[in-house]
Scaffold this motif. Structure first.
Motif, PDB file in Angstrom:
ATOM      1  N   GLU A 242     -21.462   8.612  -6.581  1.00 44.44           N
ATOM      2  CA  GLU A 242     -22.463   8.690  -7.640  1.00 44.44           C
ATOM      3  C   GLU A 242     -22.319   7.530  -8.623  1.00 44.44           C
ATOM      4  O   GLU A 242     -23.312   6.968  -9.082  1.00 44.44           O
TER       5      GLU A 242
ATOM      6  N   ALA B 165     -23.659   4.384  -6.914  1.00 45.96           N
ATOM      7  CA  ALA B 165     -25.122   4.440  -6.865  1.00 45.96           C
ATOM      8  C   ALA B 165     -25.728   4.183  -8.241  1.00 45.96           C
ATOM      9  O   ALA B 165     -26.727   3.481  -8.371  1.00 45.96           O
ATOM     10  N   SER B 166     -25.107   4.741  -9.265  1.00 44.20           N
ATOM     11  CA  SER B 166     -25.602   4.554 -10.627  1.00 44.20           C
ATOM     12  C   SER B 166     -25.529   3.086 -11.040  1.00 44.20           C
ATOM     13  O   SER B 166     -26.483   2.543 -11.606  1.00 44.20           O
TER      14      SER B 166
ATOM     15  N   ARG C 269     -25.336   0.462  -9.031  1.00 46.97           N
ATOM     16  CA  ARG C 269     -26.222  -0.354  -8.190  1.00 46.97           C
ATOM     17  C   ARG C 269     -27.678  -0.229  -8.612  1.00 46.97           C
ATOM     18  O   ARG C 269     -28.474  -1.124  -8.342  1.00 46.97           O
ATOM     19  N   SER C 270     -28.034   0.859  -9.261  1.00 49.96           N
ATOM     20  CA  SER C 270     -29.422   1.039  -9.688  1.00 49.96           C
ATOM     21  C   SER C 270     -29.736   0.281 -10.981  1.00 49.96           C
ATOM     22  O   SER C 270     -30.890   0.138 -11.344  1.00 49.96           O
ATOM     23  N   LYS C 271     -28.706  -0.223 -11.657  1.00 51.44           N
ATOM     24  CA  LYS C 271     -28.910  -0.962 -12.903  1.00 51.44           C
ATOM     25  C   LYS C 271     -29.398  -2.376 -12.612  1.00 51.44           C
ATOM     26  O   LYS C 271     -29.157  -2.927 -11.553  1.00 51.44           O
ATOM     27  N   THR C 272     -30.051  -2.958 -13.586  1.00 48.98           N
ATOM     28  CA  THR C 272     -30.499  -4.337 -13.443  1.00 48.98           C
ATOM     29  C   THR C 272     -29.309  -5.273 -13.660  1.00 48.98           C
ATOM     30  O   THR C 272     -28.269  -4.870 -14.189  1.00 48.98           O
ATOM     31  N   ASP C 273     -29.493  -6.522 -13.275  1.00 48.50           N
ATOM     32  CA  ASP C 273     -28.432  -7.507 -13.482  1.00 48.50           C
ATOM     33  C   ASP C 273     -28.131  -7.688 -14.966  1.00 48.50           C
ATOM     34  O   ASP C 273     -26.984  -7.898 -15.351  1.00 48.50           O
TER      35      ASP C 273
ATOM     36  N   ASP D 181     -28.385  -5.334 -17.286  1.00 53.25           N
ATOM     37  CA  ASP D 181     -27.597  -4.169 -17.700  1.00 53.25           C
ATOM     38  C   ASP D 181     -26.139  -4.327 -17.284  1.00 53.25           C
ATOM     39  O   ASP D 181     -25.222  -4.027 -18.054  1.00 53.25           O
TER      40      ASP D 181
ATOM     41  N   ARG E 248     -22.779  -7.731  -9.680  1.00 55.57           N
ATOM     42  CA  ARG E 248     -22.961  -6.833  -8.527  1.00 55.57           C
ATOM     43  C   ARG E 248     -21.732  -6.823  -7.621  1.00 55.57           C
ATOM     44  O   ARG E 248     -21.384  -5.796  -7.071  1.00 55.57           O
TER      45      ARG E 248
END
Length: 72
Positions: A37, A40-41, A43-47, A49, A57
């Motif tokens: 989790e 995944a959390s 990876r869902s953020k923008t660069d 963020d 990344r």
């Protein structure tokens, strides 16, 4: 067999399956789920963020597996 699972999901809902899975979850399973989790959390953020958090990344996995992800 698929029909039985389909009917069971419609009657009991996936919430029951989720609660049973959590009830039978081992400490290893819990850590795995929490890390998955967290990855995944992140990876869902923008660069942008991630940069605000001091991450790139390529740092995500080492960040999560070092135990530092609980702070973010």
């Amino acid at each position: 067999m698929a029909y039985v699972e389909y009917v069971a999901d419609n009657v009991f809902g996936s919430g029951l399956r989720y609660r049973l899975a959590r009830l039978l979850e081992t400490p290893f399973d819990r850590r795995y789920r929490q890390r998955a989790e967290a990855v995944a959390s992140l990876r869902s953020k923008t660069d942008a963020d991630l940069a605000a958090m001091g991450l790139t990344r390529s740092d995500i996995l080492s960040h999560v597996f070092s135990g530092r992800s609980a702070r973010h």
